[in-house]
Design a protein around this motif. Structure first.
Motif: not given
Length: 586
Positions: A46-53, A189-193
């Motif tokens: 997703a192009l939004f949300g926070m990703l815990p790198y 939160i992160p999200s994937f398609l």
């Protein structure tokens, strides 16, 4: 004004480029083993949300057969597998899978976040015709919209198992993006398609009331001890304002451990039809160089305020500032100073293109204006119907990386997904170092709850563990020593005050005791009752001689008579000491 076919082709190509770009995330099924794949599951971030790198999320997956367009749609009855908690309650954290359609991606993920999900997997049902809105050319970069119809169940045409697994069904040739609808800044939160055929395999297992456990990992390439990162923005863009203001301290703190390069998103006027074969500018104030280089109008007014041509001009100016003051060290303190001075002084329609305001910003940032003007002219200028080599390079890189949305950033050539915040980019940078080479500022701050405050404080986190990471915040030696010194001074001062107070109270008590019990000296007036009594009690027996022994009874009798007589008081006042009178009479 309608969009030309060249613009549509360019936008579609950019979409494909972004969708197919190498990701920095991985999706793998851990349980059951039958669903595990060697290289994980193909997906789109997703192009939004926070990703815990630098971290990962591994939780049980639940599937809801609702579209999740309203928070009230979720309950234990439409979740698979059925939650095992009391009264059908779910224990956070968990990963929620939901079907695409009926509302924006941001709405779905926001509702899942409110429900307690740690991450979201969106199952991609079909997409039908790609439709472009007939928006004005000034906003063409943000005008394309995907419309989906969920009735058909299609898979992606270019997928290897699409035809075999879905025979007799039409496939779709264009894949969607999980784009931000403009309100996704609150998504944490992160999200994937997931592609339909992959998501269906997971969906079938959870609907059979079996446990599926998925791991989502987040990283960036980490080849060596120096991270290279790029930031794409556009002068006058309000979304870039806070980032440019706050990230300066982080860029300086990273020092030589990271190499920064700024870029500017402009578009090719030739491809957009703004520059004609005979050198005419068809897009008026949006472009420079007779329509060759263009930018969106920040205030949507072609005839007043800041124009697209002004944005292109300022972009070239900042590119030249970087060439002279940042390209060698990769930090560019003078460049940061100029950008912040410009935003503070000139980021207004009345001053955006003002030479005096720009000169003032140069002066406060320590920039030699003559060098920048020469650089802008030598690159090809902005007036003639000629190419500008610096702007051509920006357009070329923009196409290669598939940059569509701004602001955006890349770390080690991998696009940073999620919210464009200083903390998110800083975490991505810190996860891009080879093992054992992470700089001290990253060790101290990248897991701190307040990363920006930690960096500005010189590496002192001191705020405890970050939520959910199980680690504590670090405190610098300087901060610890200073804190201990202040505590010692505080307790020492309190002890000294208490000591003085106690000693003074003790002195007062001693004075009171002495005043009450210590005999006074015999130096009062003669005839005073106290003097008579003092002489009586203080006279030692040896001073009385034999008279004391022979006339003792008389002395006492005389004393008793003296006190008992009605004129005793006047006798003492006028006749002196009764003891002495008694002795003389005997």
């Amino acid at each position: 004004m309608k969009l030309s076919s060249a613009i549509i082709t360019g936008v579609i190509a950019a979409v494909f480029s972004t969708a197919q770009a190498a990701g920095t995330t991985k999706l793998q099924v851990q349980i059951p083993q039958s669903l595990k794949r060697e290289n994980g599951y193909d997906h789109r971030n997703a192009l939004f949300g926070m990703l815990p790198y630098g971290g990962s999320i591994q939780q049980q997956v639940y599937y809801t057969n609702t579209k999740l367009c309203s928070g009230s749609e979720i309950n234990s009855k439409n979740l698979f597998p059925q939650p095992s908690g009391e009264n059908g309650a779910m224990d956070s954290p968990f990963i929620l899978m939901v079907d695409r359609g009926d509302c924006t991606f941001v709405t779905k993920v926001r509702n899942a976040q409110h429900f307690g999900a740690a991450a979201v997997l969106v199952r991609k049902p079909p997409l039908v015709p790609l439709v472009f809105s007939a928006a004005p050319l000034t906003q063409f970069a943000a005008s394309f919209i995907f419309f989906s119809k969920i009735a058909d169940d299609k898979c992606q045409c270019d997928r290897a198992n699409c035809t075999a697994g879905y025979s007799g069904q039409m496939c779709e040739s264009v894949e969607p993006m999980m784009a931000d609808d403009g309100s996704g800044t609150d998504i944490g939160i992160p999200s994937f398609l997931l592609f339909k055929e992959d998501a269906d395999a997971i969906k079938d297992v959870v609907r059979a009331e079996q446990v599926v456990r998925v791991e989502m990992s987040f990283s960036v390439p980490n080849p060596d001890d120096r991270v290279e990162y790029d930031f794409w923005s556009r002068p006058g863009d309000s979304n870039s304002f806070s980032f440019m203001t706050d990230f300066k301290d982080m860029a300086v703190a990273l020092d030589k451990h990271a190499f920064f390069t700024p870029h500017y998103a402009i578009y090719d006027g030739n491809a957009a039809g703004c520059h004609t074969a005979d050198g005419q500018n068809q897009c008026m104030t949006l472009c420079t160089n007779h329509g060759r280089y263009c930018a969106n109008d920040p205030d949507d007014d072609l005839y007043s305020g800041v124009s697209g041509a002004d944005v292109v001009t300022e972009s070239l100016r900042r590119i030249c500032v970087w060439s002279h003051y940042g390209s060698e060290d990769g930090i560019g303190l003078n460049w940061w100073n100029y950008v912040n001075e410009f935003m503070a002084r000139c980021n207004d329609p009345d001053y955006f293109a003002s030479p005096d305001c720009i000169k003032d910003a140069f002066s406060h940032a320590g920039i030699d204006a003559s060098k920048i003007e020469t650089c802008m002219k030598d690159s090809g200028g902005l007036e003639a119907d000629t190419n500008n080599n610096k702007l051509d390079n920006e357009i070329k890189m923009q196409r290669e990386l598939g940059v569509i949305l701004v602001p955006t950033s890349f770390v080690n050539n991998a696009q940073v997904k999620g919210a464009m915040s200083p903390a998110n980019v800083f975490e991505a940078i810190c996860s891009g170092y080879a093992e054992g080479t992470k700089p001290e500022i990253c060790e101290q701050c990248d897991k701190c709850p307040d990363i920006l405050g930690c960096v500005r404080g010189g590496g002192g986190c001191g705020l405890g563990p970050s939520p959910g990471d199980g680690t504590g915040g670090s405190v610098s030696a300087h901060t610890f020593a200073s804190s201990m010194f202040l505590l010692i001074c505080l307790f020492s001062g309190a002890g000294y005050w208490y000591y003085n107070r106690t000693r003074e109270e003790m002195r007062e008590q001693v004075r009171g005791i002495l005043a009450e019990y210590m005999p006074l000296e015999d130096n009062g007036e003669e005839g005073s009752p106290s003097n008579g009594m003092r002489g009586n009690f203080m006279m030692p027996p040896q001073n009385m001689g034999g008279a004391s022994q022979t006339a003792g009874g008389g002395m006492m009798q005389s004393q008793e008579m003296s006190f008992a007589s009605g004129g005793g008081g006047s006798s003492m006042m006028s006749g002196g000491d009764p003891m002495r009178s008694s002795l003389m009479s005997s």
